[in-house]
Motif scaffolding. Structure first.
Motif, short mmCIF file in Angstrom:
data_model
loop_
_atom_site.label_atom_id
_atom_site.label_comp_id
_atom_site.label_asym_id
_atom_site.label_seq_id
_atom_site.Cartn_x
_atom_site.Cartn_y
_atom_site.Cartn_z
N ARG A 194 0.82 -1.21 0.00
CA ARG A 194 0.00 0.00 0.00
C ARG A 194 0.86 1.26 0.00
O ARG A 194 0.54 2.24 -0.70
N ALA A 195 1.93 1.25 0.74
CA ALA A 195 2.82 2.41 0.79
C ALA A 195 3.47 2.64 -0.58
O ALA A 195 3.58 3.78 -1.05
N VAL A 196 3.89 1.54 -1.21
CA VAL A 196 4.49 1.65 -2.55
C VAL A 196 3.47 2.19 -3.54
O VAL A 196 3.79 3.03 -4.39
N GLN A 197 2.23 1.73 -3.43
CA GLN A 197 1.16 2.24 -4.29
C GLN A 197 1.01 3.76 -4.16
O GLN A 197 0.92 4.48 -5.15
N GLU A 198 1.00 4.24 -2.92
CA GLU A 198 0.84 5.67 -2.68
C GLU A 198 2.03 6.46 -3.23
O GLU A 198 1.85 7.52 -3.84
N HIS A 244 -0.23 5.12 -8.05
CA HIS A 244 -1.10 4.21 -8.77
C HIS A 244 -2.53 4.34 -8.27
O HIS A 244 -2.77 4.35 -7.06
N ALA A 245 -3.48 4.40 -9.19
CA ALA A 245 -4.88 4.50 -8.80
C ALA A 245 -5.39 3.18 -8.23
O ALA A 245 -6.27 3.17 -7.37
N HIS A 246 -4.87 2.06 -8.72
CA HIS A 246 -5.36 0.74 -8.32
C HIS A 246 -4.20 -0.11 -7.79
O HIS A 246 -3.10 -0.11 -8.36
N ILE A 247 -4.48 -0.86 -6.75
CA ILE A 247 -3.45 -1.71 -6.13
C ILE A 247 -2.97 -2.80 -7.09
O ILE A 247 -1.83 -3.24 -7.02
N THR A 248 -3.85 -3.21 -8.03
CA THR A 248 -3.46 -4.26 -8.98
C THR A 248 -2.29 -3.83 -9.85
O THR A 248 -1.49 -4.66 -10.28
N THR A 249 -2.19 -2.53 -10.12
CA THR A 249 -1.06 -2.02 -10.92
C THR A 249 0.24 -2.20 -10.16
O THR A 249 1.29 -2.51 -10.74
N TYR A 290 4.90 -5.74 -8.84
CA TYR A 290 6.21 -5.70 -8.19
C TYR A 290 6.37 -6.82 -7.16
O TYR A 290 7.49 -7.13 -6.77
N THR A 291 5.26 -7.42 -6.74
CA THR A 291 5.38 -8.57 -5.85
C THR A 291 5.99 -9.74 -6.59
O THR A 291 6.67 -10.57 -6.00
N GLN A 292 5.73 -9.82 -7.90
CA GLN A 292 6.35 -10.88 -8.70
C GLN A 292 7.84 -10.67 -8.84
O GLN A 292 8.62 -11.62 -8.78
N LEU A 293 8.25 -9.40 -9.00
CA LEU A 293 9.69 -9.11 -9.03
C LEU A 293 10.32 -9.44 -7.69
O LEU A 293 11.44 -9.96 -7.62
#
Length: 317
Positions: A278-282, A286-291, A295-298
């Motif tokens: 969530r912090a990385v999203q902010e 990014h508007a959506h967490i799915t975007t 990076y979790t895959q990386l």
């Protein structure tokens, strides 16, 4: 006497309705020349399919349309994106033919290209990112100071290149974004005209202060931009890409480096350290967490490499 080579065969002219649609795309839709070329190639493929099977284009039915699409995908080995462009041109043709009352249905409605696999974003290794940021062959030369500032803002703050280009020295009614040195923040205008605050780390602040010490002697009078080029005006995205590419080559990076790769590196390295999606999203805006979840895959790839290198049960005999 040596015989002259036979002239190359020119492509057969398009059938009347296809040529009329291409004129419509050029005049009414005002498509760019490159787009018109793509449409013309797609219409020629359609005409070849019709000639091969002896089908009248104005009487084409959905089953035949599906067979043509499947055959082209298999025989021509078209990539999903190429197939999508092809089908888009064909659907547009029949949509126009329908408006002209030349056909009763669009045989390509509902027909979609196969989905292309989304490649994972490419990120630098942590050591490579640090090496790129700290590379300083010219020491305090303005060019090197500027390049380091660019790298620190892209990698240290995760900015998009457009956000970096839009940064001004200070807030104003016309500013897209600006630097708040006192608050150690960058105020940026992201996608969808959404503003966000991005913290400036110690290294980014140091690089900024070094650049700001030199900027007055380089910028034109009244220039609001934070980053300026040799002529004193705002640096554009192409200039930033070129400078970053040259710096990466000089620093011996193992791959081509572009601005968005540093944004990917920022997100990947931050997620590896914090695990806070969530912090990385902010921070990325990014508007959506799915975007952000890509990076979790990386992060998993990174953990898998650590496991393969370090765990006794992972070592190959």
């Amino acid at each position: 006497m040596k015989a002259s080579p036979a002239p190359e065969a020119s492509p057969s002219p398009l059938a009347a309705p296809l040529a009329a649609y291409l004129d419509h795309a050029r005049v009414q839709r005002r498509l760019a020349p490159r787009s018109l070329q793509i449409y013309a190639d797609a219409l020629r493929r359609l005409q070849q399919c019709a000639e091969r099977d002896g089908v009248e284009l104005l009487k084409l039915q959905p089953p035949q349309a599906r067979r043509w699409a499947a055959r082209l995908h298999a025989e021509a080995e078209l990539a999903p994106r190429s197939m999508a462009l092809l089908l888009s041109a064909w659907r547009g043709l029949y949509r126009w033919l329908g408006r002209e009352r030349l056909v009763e249905l669009n045989p390509f409605d509902g027909l979609r290209a196969p989905k292309a696999a989304k490649p994972l974003p490419k990120a630098l290794a942590v050591d490579d990112a640090v090496q790129l940021a700290e590379y300083a062959p010219g020491g305090r030369e303005p060019s090197d100071v500027l390049d380091r500032c660019i790298v620190e803002l892209l990698y240290g703050c995760g900015l998009r290149v457009a956000e970096l280009v839009g940064l001004d020295l200070q807030a104003s009614a016309a500013a897209q974004g600006w630097i708040d040195l006192a608050g150690a923040e960058a105020q940026v205008l992201g996608k969808g005209s959404k503003r966000r605050s991005v913290p400036l780390g110690r290294a980014a602040l140091a690089a900024l202060q070094d650049w700001l010490a030199l900027r007055p002697g380089l910028a034109r009078a009244g220039e609001p931009a934070l980053l300026v080029g040799a002529r004193g005006g705002r640096l554009g995205a192409p200039q930033i890409r070129a400078r970053l590419k040259a710096r990466a080559l000089a620093a011996g990076m193992p791959t081509h480096v572009h601005p968005h790769m540093l944004r990917h590196s920022f997100a990947s390295h931050l997620l590896q350290s914090s695990g806070d999606l969530r912090a990385v999203q902010e921070l990325l805006g990014h508007a959506h967490i799915t975007t952000t979840q890509v990076y979790t895959q990386l992060d998993f790839q990174h953990l898998a490499k650590v496991y393969d290198a370090a765990h006794p049960r992972a070592k190959k005999k």
